[in-house]
Write an enzyme that holds these catalytic residues in place. Sequence first.
Site, short mmCIF file in Angstrom:
data_model
loop_
_atom_site.label_atom_id
_atom_site.label_comp_id
_atom_site.label_asym_id
_atom_site.label_seq_id
_atom_site.Cartn_x
_atom_site.Cartn_y
_atom_site.Cartn_z
N GLU A 104 -51.83 1.32 58.09
CA GLU A 104 -51.83 1.52 59.55
C GLU A 104 -52.91 0.65 60.23
O GLU A 104 -53.59 1.08 61.15
CB GLU A 104 -52.01 3.01 59.89
CG GLU A 104 -51.55 3.40 61.28
CD GLU A 104 -50.18 2.88 61.67
OE1 GLU A 104 -49.22 3.10 60.91
OE2 GLU A 104 -50.08 2.24 62.73
C1 LIG Z 1 -49.36 3.24 49.88
C2 LIG Z 1 -49.02 2.33 51.02
C3 LIG Z 1 -48.15 2.77 52.01
C4 LIG Z 1 -47.80 1.91 53.06
N1 LIG Z 1 -46.86 2.31 54.00
C5 LIG Z 1 -46.36 1.39 54.86
C6 LIG Z 1 -45.22 1.71 55.68
O1 LIG Z 1 -44.69 2.82 55.66
N2 LIG Z 1 -44.71 0.74 56.49
C7 LIG Z 1 -45.24 -0.52 56.54
O2 LIG Z 1 -44.72 -1.35 57.27
N3 LIG Z 1 -46.33 -0.85 55.78
C8 LIG Z 1 -46.89 0.08 54.95
N4 LIG Z 1 -47.96 -0.26 54.15
C9 LIG Z 1 -48.54 -1.58 54.26
C10 LIG Z 1 -49.93 -1.57 54.88
O3 LIG Z 1 -49.86 -1.25 56.25
C11 LIG Z 1 -50.58 -2.93 54.58
O4 LIG Z 1 -50.92 -2.94 53.22
C12 LIG Z 1 -51.79 -3.20 55.44
O5 LIG Z 1 -51.41 -3.40 56.77
C13 LIG Z 1 -52.60 -4.40 54.98
O6 LIG Z 1 -51.81 -5.52 54.75
P1 LIG Z 1 -51.94 -6.30 53.37
O7 LIG Z 1 -51.81 -5.31 52.28
O8 LIG Z 1 -50.98 -7.44 53.37
O9 LIG Z 1 -53.42 -6.84 53.34
P2 LIG Z 1 -53.92 -8.21 53.99
O10 LIG Z 1 -53.44 -8.32 55.38
O11 LIG Z 1 -53.63 -9.32 53.05
O12 LIG Z 1 -55.50 -7.95 54.03
C14 LIG Z 1 -56.39 -8.23 52.94
C15 LIG Z 1 -57.82 -8.07 53.44
O13 LIG Z 1 -58.09 -9.03 54.44
C16 LIG Z 1 -58.51 -8.43 55.65
N5 LIG Z 1 -57.92 -9.15 56.79
C17 LIG Z 1 -56.67 -9.65 56.90
N6 LIG Z 1 -56.51 -10.22 58.10
C18 LIG Z 1 -57.67 -10.08 58.76
C19 LIG Z 1 -58.14 -10.45 60.05
N7 LIG Z 1 -57.35 -11.07 60.93
N8 LIG Z 1 -59.41 -10.11 60.39
C20 LIG Z 1 -60.22 -9.46 59.53
N9 LIG Z 1 -59.83 -9.09 58.30
C21 LIG Z 1 -58.57 -9.39 57.93
C22 LIG Z 1 -58.00 -7.00 55.57
O14 LIG Z 1 -58.80 -6.12 56.35
C23 LIG Z 1 -58.10 -6.70 54.09
O15 LIG Z 1 -59.40 -6.30 53.78
C24 LIG Z 1 -48.36 0.62 53.13
C25 LIG Z 1 -49.26 0.19 52.13
C26 LIG Z 1 -49.57 1.02 51.09
C27 LIG Z 1 -50.48 0.50 50.00
#
Ligand SMILES: Cc1cc2nc3c(=O)[nH]c(=O)nc-3n(C[C@H](O)[C@H](O)[C@H](O)COP(=O)(O)OP(=O)(O)OC[C@H]3O[C@@H](n4cnc5c(N)ncnc54)[C@H](O)[C@@H]3O)c2cc1C
Length: 595
Positions: free
Chosen positions: A441
């Site tokens: 989220e």
């Molecule tokens: C158990 C689980 C349930 C989930 N449920 C849903 C769901 O129902 N629907 C859905 O759509 N998604 C869902 N997600 C996805 C979740 O919302 C994403 O994992 C999350 O938004 C982070 O994206 P990412 O994993 O690609 O990490 P990334 O975006 O790759 O981030 C990696 C790191 O980089 C940092 N970062 C990235 N961009 C920036 C920036 N611009 N500025 C500063 N820091 C940054 C992040 O804070 C993080 O520390 C779920 C994930 C999990 C693990």
Amino acid sequence: VTSYRPPLRDIQFVLDHVAGLGEILSSDRYAHVDAETLREVLGEAGRFMAEVVAPTNVDGDRVGSQRKSDATVVTPPGFKEAYRQWVDSGFGAMAFDPDFGGAGFPRVSALAVLEMMTSANMSLSLCPLLTQSVIEAVDAYGSDGQRNTYLPKMLTGEWTGTMNLTEPQAGSDVGAVRCKAEPNADGSWRLFGQKIFITYGEHDLAENIIHLVLARTPGAPPGTTGLSMFVVPKFLVNDDNSLGVRNDAFCVAIEHKLGIHGSPTAVMAYGDNGGATGWLLGDEFGGMRYMFTTMNSARLSIGMEGLSVSERAYQDALAYAQERQQGTAVGAPKGERSFIIEHPDVRRLLMTQRAWIDGMRCLIYSNAAAVDRADAASTPDERVRWQELTDLLIPLSKALCTDLGNEMTSLALQVYGGMGYIEESGMAQYYRDARIAAIYEGTNGIQAADLVARKLGIRAGGVVFDLLDEFDDYARSMAESDVLSAFSASLAAAIETARSATSHLVATATTDLRSALSASSPYLRLLGTTVCGGLLARAALAASNPENGDDEFLSAKISSARFFGEQILPTVSGLLPAVLANSDELYRLTPGQLG
Ligand SMILES: Cc1cc2nc3c(=O)[nH]c(=O)nc-3n(C[C@H](O)[C@H](O)[C@H](O)COP(=O)(O)OP(=O)(O)OC[C@H]3O[C@@H](n4cnc5c(N)ncnc54)[C@H](O)[C@@H]3O)c2cc1C
């Protein structure tokens, strides 16, 4: 693992004396809800969570949700029956539109139900949590036909909902979504693409699942502006509202993960067999705007996960501290084996949890109450004022409370010593379950960026300054009380620190965005801690007002607020240097030198 004790009086105290429930109920919008009925409903919900939902938590973790070879997903033992009773209870519809079967209660009361459900079983609570986001989006932007088709069954929980944003290359960067939608002649669309990490993307709790999917239409501009939102039901719905054809939307895998094993996290394939049928929600390219609408309440609910799991872990830790005997406490008779609760360091672990749990509850319920007050406002100015406060508090509720969820479950585990590290004690589950809330989220890093880059921009930090001015009044009132005068002094100091930090960042955000973002997480902690301190001051003043009674519960509230004020609130001054620093130190080492 002890049985769950719903903290009904703690919740009611915050509703009445911190969040301003009385003022919400006296507005025209909520004239049909009376305080006594609400109190009874919460009592009933608490009983339900303790007796029906909480017993499913451990199996949820140990067995987990499982995908079968026919692409179905079986939830852990007990989930189906508990969910069926949830549907029968009607709690899910509490805060929604009476036209579709809701009770039209304030949002803050539904959040109280969610608090208890999440404490009872976080994995199971995610199913209604996501469904509520879908209800909000369809209610706000759907056509009359869509609302009539989907809302009644979703309000009861007979059908559940999912939010589909994430793809392998599109996480925090939602604008990178590639999922495609192509128009059909009859006004529907065919969707193609893969979504990952979809919570409750497939399961056996309900007869239909309504997926909201972000996708790109032909010729759509790149980035977030080109995203549209589609309603894609698992089973198409016939004109008479019976279930029709199985849609081309399938779960191809579920993830094996650190915690929330009961909640299926699905990889969803849309359109592998010719196209998943979907319908546009609202306007083409409106997707991101609609997502923002549901985001506030989803972020509030996820912040609640931090509080709820901390509360549950604390209850267990407190019970353990009263039954485990080790060593002889200072002052105990020689040779006595004392209960560990008598040792000062264990006391510190417990008081820290208790004080932060009270602080989190004040923050989240005040945030939800601000949403209700914006909805119930009688003038446009009043509405703007409450909306601004809502928007400011959202990143604090989400990020501070979920960071604390990790810290507080760690402290609770520490109370157990070695047993805490052993799965059997149940503490490891809380610790693992809480971990995700800081990630999904919008990661907490994204929340901090939102706070500094967007929320401080509202009236050049004016919303923060207004809130700090209000806290000044509490500091002045507390100064007159013997019991609260030290808290008063530390609150006044924290307010000053927060003012300087805010003024600095309001200026820096426009001149040196990289430095402002470098300061964003320490600032979120600094401001969040100050806001919890201010709200706990409001709580302490109410608890010490003889008009509100005088008993052990209230004097304990004063004590934990004082502990927060005197021993936790002063930590904000230590965060100021990181807020005032520019980004140079963070970037001094090259990626090679970091190795
Ligand atoms: C158990 C689980 C349930 C989930 N449920 C849903 C769901 O129902 N629907 C859905 O759509 N998604 C869902 N997600 C996805 C979740 O919302 C994403 O994992 C999350 O938004 C982070 O994206 P990412 O994993 O690609 O990490 P990334 O975006 O790759 O981030 C990696 C790191 O980089 C940092 N970062 C990235 N961009 C920036 C920036 N611009 N500025 C500063 N820091 C940054 C992040 O804070 C993080 O520390 C779920 C994930 C999990 C693990």
